[in-house]
Motif scaffolding. Structure first.
Motif, mmCIF file in Angstrom:
data_model
loop_
_atom_site.group_PDB
_atom_site.id
_atom_site.type_symbol
_atom_site.label_atom_id
_atom_site.label_comp_id
_atom_site.label_asym_id
_atom_site.label_seq_id
_atom_site.Cartn_x
_atom_site.Cartn_y
_atom_site.Cartn_z
ATOM 1 N N ARG A 58 2.713 68.894 38.382
ATOM 2 C CA ARG A 58 3.826 68.644 39.309
ATOM 3 C C ARG A 58 5.073 69.463 38.985
ATOM 4 N N THR A 59 5.499 69.392 37.735
ATOM 5 C CA THR A 59 6.792 69.995 37.381
ATOM 6 C C THR A 59 6.735 71.505 37.563
ATOM 7 N N ARG A 60 5.681 72.093 37.034
ATOM 8 C CA ARG A 60 5.604 73.547 37.086
ATOM 9 C C ARG A 60 5.454 74.050 38.515
ATOM 10 N N LEU A 61 4.550 73.399 39.271
ATOM 11 C CA LEU A 61 4.336 73.854 40.652
ATOM 12 C C LEU A 61 5.582 73.629 41.508
ATOM 13 N N SER A 62 6.254 72.518 41.299
ATOM 14 C CA SER A 62 7.434 72.266 42.143
ATOM 15 C C SER A 62 8.569 73.227 41.809
ATOM 16 N N PHE A 63 8.753 73.572 40.541
ATOM 17 C CA PHE A 63 9.760 74.591 40.209
ATOM 18 C C PHE A 63 9.366 75.938 40.809
ATOM 19 N N GLU A 64 8.077 76.238 40.752
ATOM 20 C CA GLU A 64 7.607 77.534 41.273
ATOM 21 C C GLU A 64 7.822 77.595 42.794
ATOM 22 N N LEU A 65 7.436 76.530 43.487
ATOM 23 C CA LEU A 65 7.641 76.507 44.944
ATOM 24 C C LEU A 65 9.130 76.523 45.275
ATOM 25 N N ALA A 66 9.908 75.744 44.519
ATOM 26 C CA ALA A 66 11.354 75.670 44.777
ATOM 27 C C ALA A 66 11.980 77.059 44.654
ATOM 28 N N SER A 67 11.604 77.815 43.621
ATOM 29 C CA SER A 67 12.222 79.142 43.449
ATOM 30 C C SER A 67 11.756 80.098 44.539
ATOM 31 N N LYS A 68 10.509 79.976 44.964
ATOM 32 C CA LYS A 68 10.018 80.845 46.061
ATOM 33 C C LYS A 68 10.720 80.489 47.378
ATOM 34 N N TYR A 69 10.866 79.190 47.667
ATOM 35 C CA TYR A 69 11.559 78.792 48.903
ATOM 36 C C TYR A 69 12.991 79.335 48.917
ATOM 37 N N MET A 70 13.595 79.468 47.717
ATOM 38 C CA MET A 70 14.992 79.928 47.663
ATOM 39 C C MET A 70 15.077 81.438 47.431
ATOM 40 N N SER A 71 13.971 82.137 47.657
ATOM 41 C CA SER A 71 13.921 83.612 47.647
ATOM 42 C C SER A 71 14.153 84.240 46.279
ATOM 43 N N ALA A 72 13.918 83.474 45.196
ATOM 44 C CA ALA A 72 14.041 84.069 43.857
ATOM 45 C C ALA A 72 12.790 84.886 43.536
ATOM 46 N N ASN A 73 12.930 85.793 42.555
ATOM 47 C CA ASN A 73 11.759 86.444 41.976
ATOM 48 C C ASN A 73 11.276 85.519 40.867
ATOM 49 N N SER A 74 10.040 85.024 40.976
ATOM 50 C CA SER A 74 9.601 84.036 39.989
ATOM 51 C C SER A 74 8.350 84.490 39.256
ATOM 52 N N ALA A 75 8.255 84.041 38.013
ATOM 53 C CA ALA A 75 7.076 84.350 37.193
ATOM 54 C C ALA A 75 6.810 83.169 36.264
ATOM 55 N N ASN A 76 5.578 83.051 35.826
ATOM 56 C CA ASN A 76 5.179 81.927 34.971
ATOM 57 C C ASN A 76 4.550 82.425 33.693
ATOM 58 N N ILE A 77 4.868 81.755 32.606
ATOM 59 C CA ILE A 77 4.199 82.053 31.340
ATOM 60 C C ILE A 77 3.651 80.749 30.777
ATOM 61 N N ALA A 78 2.357 80.743 30.492
ATOM 62 C CA ALA A 78 1.756 79.607 29.791
ATOM 63 C C ALA A 78 1.537 80.063 28.356
ATOM 64 N N ALA A 79 1.819 79.191 27.403
ATOM 65 C CA ALA A 79 1.721 79.580 25.990
ATOM 66 C C ALA A 79 0.340 80.131 25.671
ATOM 67 N N SER A 80 -0.700 79.547 26.274
ATOM 68 C CA SER A 80 -2.071 79.946 25.919
ATOM 69 C C SER A 80 -2.394 81.384 26.332
ATOM 70 N N GLY A 81 -1.747 81.890 27.386
ATOM 71 C CA GLY A 81 -2.091 83.240 27.847
ATOM 72 C C GLY A 81 -1.045 84.278 27.462
ATOM 73 N N SER A 82 -0.148 83.949 26.548
ATOM 74 C CA SER A 82 0.956 84.856 26.225
ATOM 75 C C SER A 82 0.888 85.277 24.760
ATOM 76 N N SER A 83 1.912 86.018 24.317
ATOM 77 C CA SER A 83 1.944 86.435 22.911
ATOM 78 C C SER A 83 2.249 85.281 21.962
ATOM 79 N N VAL A 84 2.527 84.096 22.514
ATOM 80 C CA VAL A 84 2.640 82.894 21.677
ATOM 81 C C VAL A 84 1.316 82.683 20.940
#
Ligand code: CP
Length: 313
Positions: A58-84
């Motif tokens: 919920r939290t991640r998808l709603s932030f992602e949709l919220a930023s897209k609705y407001m015309s931001a450039n958005s990107a996501n990083i999950a710890a498992s798929g990153s240099s973490v």
């Protein structure tokens, strides 16, 4: 504006006026979301990054949709798929994201205080999307928004929060927010899952769920967080459900028009019976809907920091 604040780290640190300002702006955002064309220019040219070290739907998808609705450039990083996963530290990861010109960094971490550690080290506005057992401010804001929308007010309402209070960042943020706006908050559950010091937070504590529920306007159950618990806090999930779960019979202790709320994800048949989750009093899906509008409002208000001063110069 949020008092010209750079970050939203918790509801402990913000005023009742700040909370009301978010709720007011969320009403406008909800109106925009009801239109066929949901796109707004509120964050045009801004960049928003979500950095999640824990799972989320919920939290991640709603932030992602919220930023897209407001015309931001958005990107996501999950710890498992990153240099973490290669051993990069949280601070280095956050500074790397910041160095790419990120305006808003939304982060979830299992360590309480992780966003508080990062916020002073980065230029980006940091939004806490859940830190360990500490706070989950945007969840509480969407809960409060939903209650106010349905009941017309917060002041004077009795809100019963039941279940695993000890491990719940949602409970803590709701207690801060609801008490600041004048609600009476009661908590109930097994004594092993209720932390010390609740009374000092202005909360009434009950060792049984039904006592907390008596005449409640809102019944909010929390998920049993098995992933954060040591063994032995209650005998078994089946016994928890029998003695502390809310089914239709136990719900009758609350007012007949009490709202049934849950931050999700729900362990059906444990904290709530399925009949209560899907019943007429449930607003669980409306909480999810309102999460998008509330997160739009928070990002918009943080993005306006400094704007009034700049304009008046
Ligand atoms: N309520 C909540 O934080 O849900 P998610 O874990 O799915 O984001």
């Amino acid at each position: 504006m949020l008092g010209n604040k750079k970050d939203l780290l918790g509801l402990k640190d913000i005023s009742a006026e700040d909370i009301k300002s978010i709720l007011h702006n969320a009403e406008t955002m909800k109106y925009i979301l009801s239109q066929k064309n949901k796109k707004t220019p509120h964050l045009q040219g801004r960049s928003v990054v979500t950095l999640f070290y824990e799972n989320s739907t919920r939290t991640r998808l709603s932030f992602e949709l919220a930023s897209k609705y407001m015309s931001a450039n958005s990107a996501n990083i999950a710890a498992s798929g990153s240099s973490v996963a290669k051993g990069e530290t949280l601070i280095d990861t956050a500074k790397t994201i910041d160095a790419m010109g990120t305006d808003i960094l939304i982060m979830r971490h299992s360590m309480s205080g992780a966003p508080h550690l990062i916020a002073p080290l980065v230029k980006a506005s940091v939004i806490n999307a859940g830190d360990g057992m500490n706070e989950h401010p945007t969840q509480a804001l969407l809960d409060i928004f939903t209650i106010r929308e349905k009941k017309g007010r917060i002041e004077g309402l009795k809100v019963a929060i039941v279940g695993d209070i000890y491990h719940s960042r949602v409970a803590r943020s709701n207690i801060y927010g609801l008490t600041k706006l004048g609600a009476e908050v009661c908590v109930g559950g097994p004594s092993t899952l209720i932390p010390e010091g609740m009374e000092q937070m202005g909360v009434k504590v009950f060792k049984s769920v039904h006592e907390a529920l008596i005449d409640a306007d809102v019944v909010m159950a929390l998920r049993i967080q098995l992933e954060r618990q040591k063994k032995g806090l209650f005998p078994s999930v089946r016994e928890y459900s029998r003695f502390f779960g809310v089914d239709e019979k136990r719900l009758k202790f609350a007012k007949p028009d009490a709202l049934v709320m849950h931050p999700g994800p729900v362990n059906r048949g444990v904290e709530f019976s399925s009949s209560v989750v899907d019943g007429d009093q449930s607003v669980i899906n409306e909480q999810v809907t309102n999460g998008v509008a509330v997160r739009m409002a928070v990002m918009y208000l943080l993005s306006r920091r400094g704007q009034v001063n700049e304009n008046s110069n």
